[in-house]
Design a protein around this motif. Structure first.
Motif, short mmCIF file in Angstrom:
data_model
loop_
_atom_site.label_atom_id
_atom_site.label_comp_id
_atom_site.label_asym_id
_atom_site.label_seq_id
_atom_site.Cartn_x
_atom_site.Cartn_y
_atom_site.Cartn_z
N ARG A 1 57.20 43.75 67.37
CA ARG A 1 57.93 42.48 67.19
C ARG A 1 57.69 41.55 68.38
O ARG A 1 57.81 41.95 69.53
N GLY A 2 57.33 40.31 68.08
CA GLY A 2 57.04 39.31 69.11
C GLY A 2 55.58 39.27 69.53
O GLY A 2 55.16 38.33 70.19
N GLY A 3 54.81 40.29 69.13
CA GLY A 3 53.39 40.33 69.48
C GLY A 3 52.58 39.39 68.62
O GLY A 3 52.97 39.03 67.50
N VAL A 4 51.43 38.99 69.12
CA VAL A 4 50.57 38.01 68.44
C VAL A 4 49.16 38.58 68.26
O VAL A 4 48.63 39.21 69.17
N VAL A 5 48.58 38.33 67.09
CA VAL A 5 47.17 38.59 66.86
C VAL A 5 46.52 37.21 66.72
O VAL A 5 46.98 36.39 65.94
N SER A 6 45.47 36.97 67.50
CA SER A 6 44.79 35.68 67.48
C SER A 6 43.29 35.93 67.32
O SER A 6 42.74 36.85 67.93
N PHE A 7 42.65 35.11 66.48
CA PHE A 7 41.22 35.30 66.23
C PHE A 7 40.62 34.02 65.68
O PHE A 7 41.34 33.11 65.28
N ARG A 8 39.29 33.96 65.62
CA ARG A 8 38.58 32.81 65.08
C ARG A 8 38.63 32.91 63.55
O ARG A 8 37.87 33.65 62.95
N GLY A 9 39.54 32.16 62.96
CA GLY A 9 39.84 32.27 61.54
C GLY A 9 38.69 32.03 60.59
O GLY A 9 38.54 32.72 59.59
N SER A 10 37.84 31.05 60.89
CA SER A 10 36.74 30.73 59.97
C SER A 10 35.57 31.69 60.11
O SER A 10 34.72 31.77 59.24
N ASP A 11 35.52 32.43 61.21
CA ASP A 11 34.38 33.32 61.47
C ASP A 11 34.66 34.77 61.10
O ASP A 11 33.74 35.50 60.76
N LEU A 12 35.91 35.20 61.19
CA LEU A 12 36.23 36.62 61.07
C LEU A 12 36.81 36.95 59.70
O LEU A 12 37.84 36.40 59.31
N LEU A 13 36.16 37.86 58.98
CA LEU A 13 36.66 38.32 57.69
C LEU A 13 37.86 39.21 57.95
O LEU A 13 37.78 40.18 58.71
N HIS A 14 39.00 38.89 57.33
CA HIS A 14 40.24 39.60 57.60
C HIS A 14 41.15 39.54 56.38
O HIS A 14 40.91 38.80 55.44
N GLY A 15 42.20 40.33 56.41
CA GLY A 15 43.18 40.33 55.32
C GLY A 15 44.46 41.01 55.78
O GLY A 15 44.55 41.48 56.91
N GLY A 16 45.43 41.08 54.90
CA GLY A 16 46.69 41.76 55.19
C GLY A 16 46.70 43.10 54.48
O GLY A 16 46.65 43.15 53.25
N ASP A 17 46.73 44.21 55.24
CA ASP A 17 46.78 45.54 54.64
C ASP A 17 48.07 45.71 53.83
O ASP A 17 49.12 45.16 54.20
N PRO A 18 48.02 46.49 52.75
CA PRO A 18 49.22 46.69 51.92
C PRO A 18 50.36 47.35 52.68
O PRO A 18 50.15 48.30 53.44
N VAL A 19 51.55 46.84 52.48
CA VAL A 19 52.76 47.48 53.00
C VAL A 19 53.18 48.52 51.97
O VAL A 19 53.30 48.21 50.79
N ILE A 20 53.36 49.77 52.41
CA ILE A 20 53.69 50.85 51.48
C ILE A 20 55.16 51.29 51.55
O ILE A 20 55.63 52.00 50.68
N ARG A 21 55.87 50.87 52.61
CA ARG A 21 57.30 51.12 52.71
C ARG A 21 57.94 49.99 53.51
O ARG A 21 57.40 49.57 54.53
N GLY A 22 59.06 49.48 53.02
CA GLY A 22 59.78 48.45 53.74
C GLY A 22 59.20 47.06 53.54
O GLY A 22 58.45 46.81 52.60
N THR A 23 59.55 46.18 54.47
CA THR A 23 59.13 44.78 54.41
C THR A 23 58.61 44.35 55.78
O THR A 23 59.25 44.62 56.79
N ARG A 24 57.48 43.69 55.78
CA ARG A 24 56.88 43.15 57.01
C ARG A 24 57.00 41.64 56.98
O ARG A 24 56.67 40.99 55.98
N TYR A 25 57.48 41.06 58.09
CA TYR A 25 57.60 39.61 58.22
C TYR A 25 56.70 39.13 59.36
O TYR A 25 56.70 39.71 60.45
#
Length: 114
Positions: A51-75
């Protein structure tokens, strides 16, 4: 953005953003959900800051996605920035941006659920 294991949006497919810089800010602790994280294709792993941590990256260059949440809720909070390239006028910057978008592999559309 809310990723919920019980319904709604559980993940986000691999894509590139229309930004030069993208950020995700974790709003809840890792113990509140399982799975999830920002999957970085080149690393073949998900980054899951506390919580409070940041992931930062070059958005147009790096292929990325959101992994499935299998329990609970991620905000998370997502933010996108576009930086003009130094030394280029407005028209040249638009041309560079258009070329970057044309090189994206998909016509991804955000359908976030808040």
């Amino acid at each position: 953005v809310r990723y919920d294991s019980q319904g709604g949006q559980r993940h986000l497919p691999l894509h590139r953003d229309e930004s030069t810089h993208s950020f995700t800010i974790a709003l809840n602790s890792l113990g509140e959900y399982e799975g999830g994280g920002t999957y970085i294709s080149q690393l073949q792993t998900s980054l899951k800051p506390e919580r409070g941590g940041v992931v930062s990256f070059r958005g147009s260059d790096l292929l990325h996605g959101g992994d499935p949440v299998i329990r609970g809720t991620r905000y998370i909070i997502v933010a996108f920035c576009y930086a003009d390239f130094a030394g280029l006028d407005k028209e040249q910057n638009q041309k560079v941006k258009k070329q970057k978008l044309e090189n994206c592999s998909s016509n991804f559309s955000f359908e976030f659920q808040f």
